[in-house]
Design a protein around this motif. Structure first.
Motif, mmCIF file in Angstrom:
data_model
loop_
_atom_site.group_PDB
_atom_site.id
_atom_site.type_symbol
_atom_site.label_atom_id
_atom_site.label_comp_id
_atom_site.label_asym_id
_atom_site.label_seq_id
_atom_site.Cartn_x
_atom_site.Cartn_y
_atom_site.Cartn_z
ATOM 1 N N GLN A 1 0.817 -1.223 0.000
ATOM 2 C CA GLN A 1 0.000 0.000 0.000
ATOM 3 C C GLN A 1 0.846 1.267 0.000
ATOM 4 O O GLN A 1 0.330 2.348 -0.297
ATOM 5 C CB GLN A 1 -0.949 0.015 1.204
ATOM 6 C CG GLN A 1 -2.060 -1.025 1.107
ATOM 7 C CD GLN A 1 -2.990 -0.933 2.298
ATOM 8 O OE1 GLN A 1 -2.729 -1.513 3.345
ATOM 9 N NE2 GLN A 1 -4.073 -0.186 2.154
ATOM 10 N N CYS B 1 -10.911 0.204 3.538
ATOM 11 C CA CYS B 1 -9.488 0.047 3.227
ATOM 12 C C CYS B 1 -8.919 1.419 2.926
ATOM 13 O O CYS B 1 -9.549 2.213 2.221
ATOM 14 C CB CYS B 1 -9.313 -0.870 2.028
ATOM 15 S SG CYS B 1 -7.591 -1.099 1.528
ATOM 16 N N LEU B 2 -7.738 1.687 3.441
ATOM 17 C CA LEU B 2 -7.113 2.992 3.214
ATOM 18 C C LEU B 2 -6.784 3.204 1.735
ATOM 19 O O LEU B 2 -6.594 4.337 1.307
ATOM 20 C CB LEU B 2 -5.859 3.133 4.073
ATOM 21 C CG LEU B 2 -6.125 3.116 5.590
ATOM 22 C CD1 LEU B 2 -4.821 3.037 6.364
ATOM 23 C CD2 LEU B 2 -6.928 4.339 6.023
ATOM 24 N N HIS C 1 -7.677 -9.547 5.534
ATOM 25 C CA HIS C 1 -7.710 -8.339 4.701
ATOM 26 C C HIS C 1 -6.293 -7.886 4.367
ATOM 27 O O HIS C 1 -5.969 -7.630 3.196
ATOM 28 C CB HIS C 1 -8.470 -7.228 5.440
ATOM 29 C CG HIS C 1 -8.471 -5.913 4.718
ATOM 30 N ND1 HIS C 1 -9.618 -5.322 4.233
ATOM 31 C CD2 HIS C 1 -7.455 -5.060 4.388
ATOM 32 C CE1 HIS C 1 -9.302 -4.184 3.635
ATOM 33 N NE2 HIS C 1 -7.996 -3.995 3.720
ATOM 34 N N GLU C 2 -5.436 -7.802 5.400
ATOM 35 C CA GLU C 2 -4.074 -7.295 5.165
ATOM 36 C C GLU C 2 -3.270 -8.248 4.282
ATOM 37 O O GLU C 2 -2.552 -7.814 3.381
ATOM 38 C CB GLU C 2 -3.351 -7.055 6.493
ATOM 39 C CG GLU C 2 -3.950 -5.943 7.356
ATOM 40 C CD GLU C 2 -4.241 -4.669 6.593
ATOM 41 O OE1 GLU C 2 -3.470 -4.315 5.685
ATOM 42 O OE2 GLU C 2 -5.256 -4.022 6.902
ATOM 43 N N HIS D 1 -3.605 -8.057 0.594
ATOM 44 C CA HIS D 1 -2.811 -7.030 -0.105
ATOM 45 C C HIS D 1 -1.510 -7.617 -0.658
ATOM 46 O O HIS D 1 -0.921 -7.056 -1.579
ATOM 47 C CB HIS D 1 -2.469 -5.876 0.848
ATOM 48 C CG HIS D 1 -3.597 -4.904 1.058
ATOM 49 N ND1 HIS D 1 -4.092 -4.101 0.061
ATOM 50 C CD2 HIS D 1 -4.315 -4.598 2.163
ATOM 51 C CE1 HIS D 1 -5.063 -3.348 0.541
ATOM 52 N NE2 HIS D 1 -5.231 -3.630 1.826
HETATM 53 NI NI NI Z 1 -6.641 -2.553 2.990
#
Ligand code: NI
Length: 186
Positions: A52, A108-109, A150-151, A154
């Motif tokens: 990210q 999510c960012l 979730h992480e 990525h």
């Molecule tokens: Ni996320």
């Protein structure tokens, strides 16, 4: 130590399969983790993955051990640095081998302003390493299991919208949750 720009959905760097970390307890690694922590805290995130911020490595951080305005009702998840993770879905109970999935809201960012109901395994074991190369091996459920899934998504180029099944429950945070007393910038 710096707050880094968070890549947004549409950036091809979010779609890569991340590379494993090969050098533990190295200055470069500690600096990266420090930047991830600063960036996550500045954004009130519950987790952040190296891709990210454009870093192509299998490294995520997460944790909610201080009250998080984005997730005010979330149970505490210990602050964790997780490297080269593997997730093993587990049955919900010893008597039933079915892998139970549960749906809950996620944001999510890298997908600012939106939330969706996302199915995740209810119970998982995750293994990996911390920044010193010490092993991590935990069996968790609920919100903790959701954050980890979730992480770690990525790291394989998956953003939560790719997991959504019911698009009638995918929308703008301010519309879905009017009056929510939390920042709406994610
Ligand atoms: Ni996320």
């Amino acid at each position: 130590m710096a707050i880094r720009d968070i890549l947004k959905m549409g950036d091809p760097r979010l779609l890569r399969i991340a590379q494993p970390v090969t050098q533990f307890d190295a200055d470069e690694l500690h600096l990266l983790i420090s930047d991830l922590l600063d960036t996550m805290l500045a954004a009130d995130g519950a987790g952040l993955a190296a891709p990210q911020i454009g870093v192509d490595l299998q490294l995520v951080i997460f944790g909610t051990d201080t009250r998080n305005p984005r997730y005010p009702d979330a149970p505490e998840v210990p602050k964790t640095v997780l490297i080269n993770p593997v997730i093993i879905p587990l049955p919900a109970s010893e008597n039933d081998a079915t892998l139970l999935e549960v749906e809950d809201w996620e944001g999510c960012l890298s997908v600012p302003g939106l939330r969706a109901m996302v199915p995740r395994f209810a119970r998982i074991r995750y293994i990996g390493f911390d920044q010193y190369g010490d092993p991590i091996d935990r069996t968790v459920e609920g919100f903790h299991a959701r954050v980890v899934q979730h992480e770690c998504d990525h790291l394989i180029g998956k953003l939560y919208p790719m997991r959504v099944r019911d698009f009638s429950r995918f929308g703008y945070t301010e519309v879905l949750f009017p009056g929510l007393d939390a920042p709406l910038d994610d």
